[in-house]
Design an enzyme around this catalytic site. Structure first.
Site, PDB file in Angstrom:
ATOM      1  CG  ASP A 171       5.149  30.139  57.827  1.00  0.00           C
ATOM      2  OD1 ASP A 171       4.164  29.389  57.680  1.00  0.00           O
ATOM      3  OD2 ASP A 171       6.293  29.714  58.093  1.00  0.00           O
ATOM      4  CG  ASP A 227       7.615  25.073  55.939  1.00  0.00           C
ATOM      5  OD1 ASP A 227       8.431  24.148  55.760  1.00  0.00           O
ATOM      6  OD2 ASP A 227       7.742  25.902  56.862  1.00  0.00           O
ATOM      7  CE  LYS A 263      11.333  25.417  56.457  1.00  0.00           C
ATOM      8  NZ  LYS A 263      10.469  25.654  57.622  1.00  0.00           N
ATOM      9  CD  GLU A 319      12.208  30.505  55.687  1.00  0.00           C
ATOM     10  OE1 GLU A 319      11.333  31.375  55.819  1.00  0.00           O
ATOM     11  OE2 GLU A 319      12.033  29.324  56.008  1.00  0.00           O
ATOM     12  CD  GLU A 360       6.615  29.248  54.922  1.00  0.00           C
ATOM     13  OE1 GLU A 360       7.047  30.392  54.665  1.00  0.00           O
ATOM     14  OE2 GLU A 360       7.271  28.405  55.554  1.00  0.00           O
ATOM     15  CE  LYS A 393       8.496  32.106  57.244  1.00  0.00           C
ATOM     16  NZ  LYS A 393       9.000  30.839  56.687  1.00  0.00           N
ATOM     17  CG  HIS A 429      11.273  34.157  65.864  1.00  0.00           C
ATOM     18  ND1 HIS A 429      11.540  35.314  65.161  1.00  0.00           N
ATOM     19  CD2 HIS A 429      11.005  33.215  64.933  1.00  0.00           C
ATOM     20  CE1 HIS A 429      11.448  35.063  63.863  1.00  0.00           C
ATOM     21  NE2 HIS A 429      11.115  33.798  63.705  1.00  0.00           N
ATOM     22  CE  LYS A 471       6.765  31.638  61.518  1.00  0.00           C
ATOM     23  NZ  LYS A 471       7.231  30.593  60.556  1.00  0.00           N
TER      24      LYS A 471
HETATM   25  C1  MUC Z   1       8.861  27.992  59.303  1.00  0.00           C
HETATM   26  O1  MUC Z   1       7.773  27.540  59.577  1.00  0.00           O
HETATM   27  O2  MUC Z   1       9.061  28.307  58.148  1.00  0.00           O
HETATM   28  C2  MUC Z   1      11.375  29.825  59.283  1.00  0.00           C
HETATM   29  C3  MUC Z   1      11.521  31.150  59.481  1.00  0.00           C
HETATM   30  C4  MUC Z   1      10.874  31.470  60.669  1.00  0.00           C
HETATM   31  O3  MUC Z   1      10.769  32.573  61.198  1.00  0.00           O
HETATM   32  O4  MUC Z   1      10.297  30.357  61.173  1.00  0.00           O
HETATM   33  C5  MUC Z   1      10.714  29.265  60.427  1.00  0.00           C
HETATM   34  C6  MUC Z   1       9.913  28.068  60.359  1.00  0.00           C
HETATM   35 MG    MG Z   2       7.072  27.771  57.468  1.00  0.00          MG
END
Ligand code: MUC
Ligand code: MG
Length: 375
Positions: free
Chosen positions: A200, A251, A275, A329, A226, A169, A24, A171
């Site tokens: 994000d 976040d 969170k 999420e 994000e 989402k 991941h 990354k």
């Molecule tokens: C984050 O930064 O939001 C939440 C879902 C994901 O894939 O990473 C996290 C952390």
């Molecule tokens: Mg995040």
């Protein structure tokens, strides 16, 4: 002297290493597995509450690591709590407030364990201890983070087909910005109107890059951006919020309830990620939700990629909220190939279904816990 039937007898913090379905990839770290910290809080009335404090990538995400969380629970939280009445959650958490600075992840595990214990004691789900649920399930986003555009599109298609997720989402932030933007736009083109696509950035851009990139993302149908820049650049967040065509979500900017207040006051983001770990527990996160609601800020149910315990603890808090405009999420357990509870949470028809069982509604599987705990 009145007998204290629910006196806290012991706290046990257990580090658990679990494999993930695939690597991941986040801007600051690539996860090859996940490490949970599970807290067992045992009381004199025979009730055990369980909690979880889980972060991402050791110290690469936040101020606490699994190791520091365990040490701090063992050495600093446990002596404060042993002998206290577990059924008075306000008194227990205020006792911690007086002595402990920060450490919201460890604090969240304690608050969760106290709520779980109280729920089991009274025969009520944690959602009911928190004032009552207004829904039984939550829409859950999935993170496409294999690091490969084609694999991500295939994974997205699979999730749509299985009716498991229709919010994705991505990354980004680790790679070269134009490559990242091309990756996002290709995925949005492939999934089209069948999915909400969000990104994000995990603080990876500077303001100049973000000014340009947010415009391109917004113009290409990305619904939410994000944490594009550093939590420390508050002025930049305010400026970006004024210029970005797509809404910005805070976040990392929220490391405590007070951060949420300051962000709201400064007009730094129209959406907050909630969170439990970053506020200090399921009750603490609802204080941040109240600040957001008062300020007209939209809510999103976030995750630190917790296992089942932290995920359902979060869910019990989120199902008490009037509105989660951006859904959640809470997919952490689905990223893991192994479980440490007897009945894993139920995901069906794009939603996580929250059990109406006492406490958070989970039982630890002792055999599996013994197998995956760090010795
Ligand atoms: C984050 O930064 O939001 C939440 C879902 C994901 O894939 O990473 C996290 C952390
Ligand atoms: Mg995040």
């Amino acid at each position: 002297i009145e007998m204290n039937h629910a006196a806290i007898e012991s706290l046990e913090a257990i580090i658990v290493d679990l494999p993930t379905i695939r690597p991941h990839k986040l801007a600051m770290h690539t996860m090859q597995n996940q490490t949970l910290v599970i807290l067992r809080l045992r009381c004199a009335d025979g009730i055990e509450g369980i909690g979880e404090a889980t972060t991402i990538g050791g110290l690469s995400y936040g101020n606490e690591s699994p190791d520091s969380i365990k040490v701090n629970l063992d050495r600093h939280f446990a002596p404060l709590l042993i002998g206290q009445d577990a059924s008075n959650i306000n008194a227990c958490m205020q006792r911690i407030d007086r002595v402990v600075k920060g450490n919201t992840f460890a604090r969240s595990a304690v608050e969760t364990a106290l709520l779980d214990a109280q729920g089991k004691r009274l025969g009520l789900p944690v959602s009911e201890i928190l004032g009552g649920r207004v829904r039984d399930s939550l829409e859950v986003a999935w993170t496409l983070a294999s690091g490969d555009t084609r694999k991500d599109i295939a994974e997205g298609e699979q999730m749509l087909e299985a009716r498991r997720h229709r919010i994705f989402k991505l990354k980004i932030g680790a790679g070269e910005v134009n490559k990242d933007l091309a990756h996002v736009i290709a995925i949005k083109r492939a999934l089209g109107e069948r999915a909400s696509v969000r990104v994000d950035v995990n603080q990876a851009w500077d303001e100049a890059v973000a000014l340009r990139a947010c415009r391109i993302l917004g113009d290409n149908g990305i619904d939410l951006i994000e944490q594009p820049i550093s939590r420390h650049n508050r002025g930049g967040q305010v400026r970006l919020n004024q210029s970005s065509p797509a809404p910005i979500m805070a976040d990392e900017s929220i490391e405590c309830v007070e951060d949420a207040f300051n962000l709201a006051r400064d007009g730094a983001a129209p959406v907050f990620a909630l969170k439990i770990a970053k506020n200090g527990g399921p009750r603490a996160v609802l204080r941040t939700a109240s600040i957001a609601e008062a300020a007209g800020i939209g809510l999103y149910g976030g995750t630190m990629l917790e296992g089942s315990v932290g995920t359902l603890a979060s869910a019990h808090a989120f199902i008490t909220l009037n509105k989660l405009a951006w859904d959640t999420e809470l997919f952490g357990p689905l990223l893991l190939t192994e479980e440490i509870v007897t009945e894993p949470p139920l995901y069906r028809d794009f939603q996580l279904h929250v059990p109406r069982l006492p406490g958070i509604g989970l039982t630890l599987d002792e055999e599996r816990l013994a197998r995956f705990r760090r010795s």
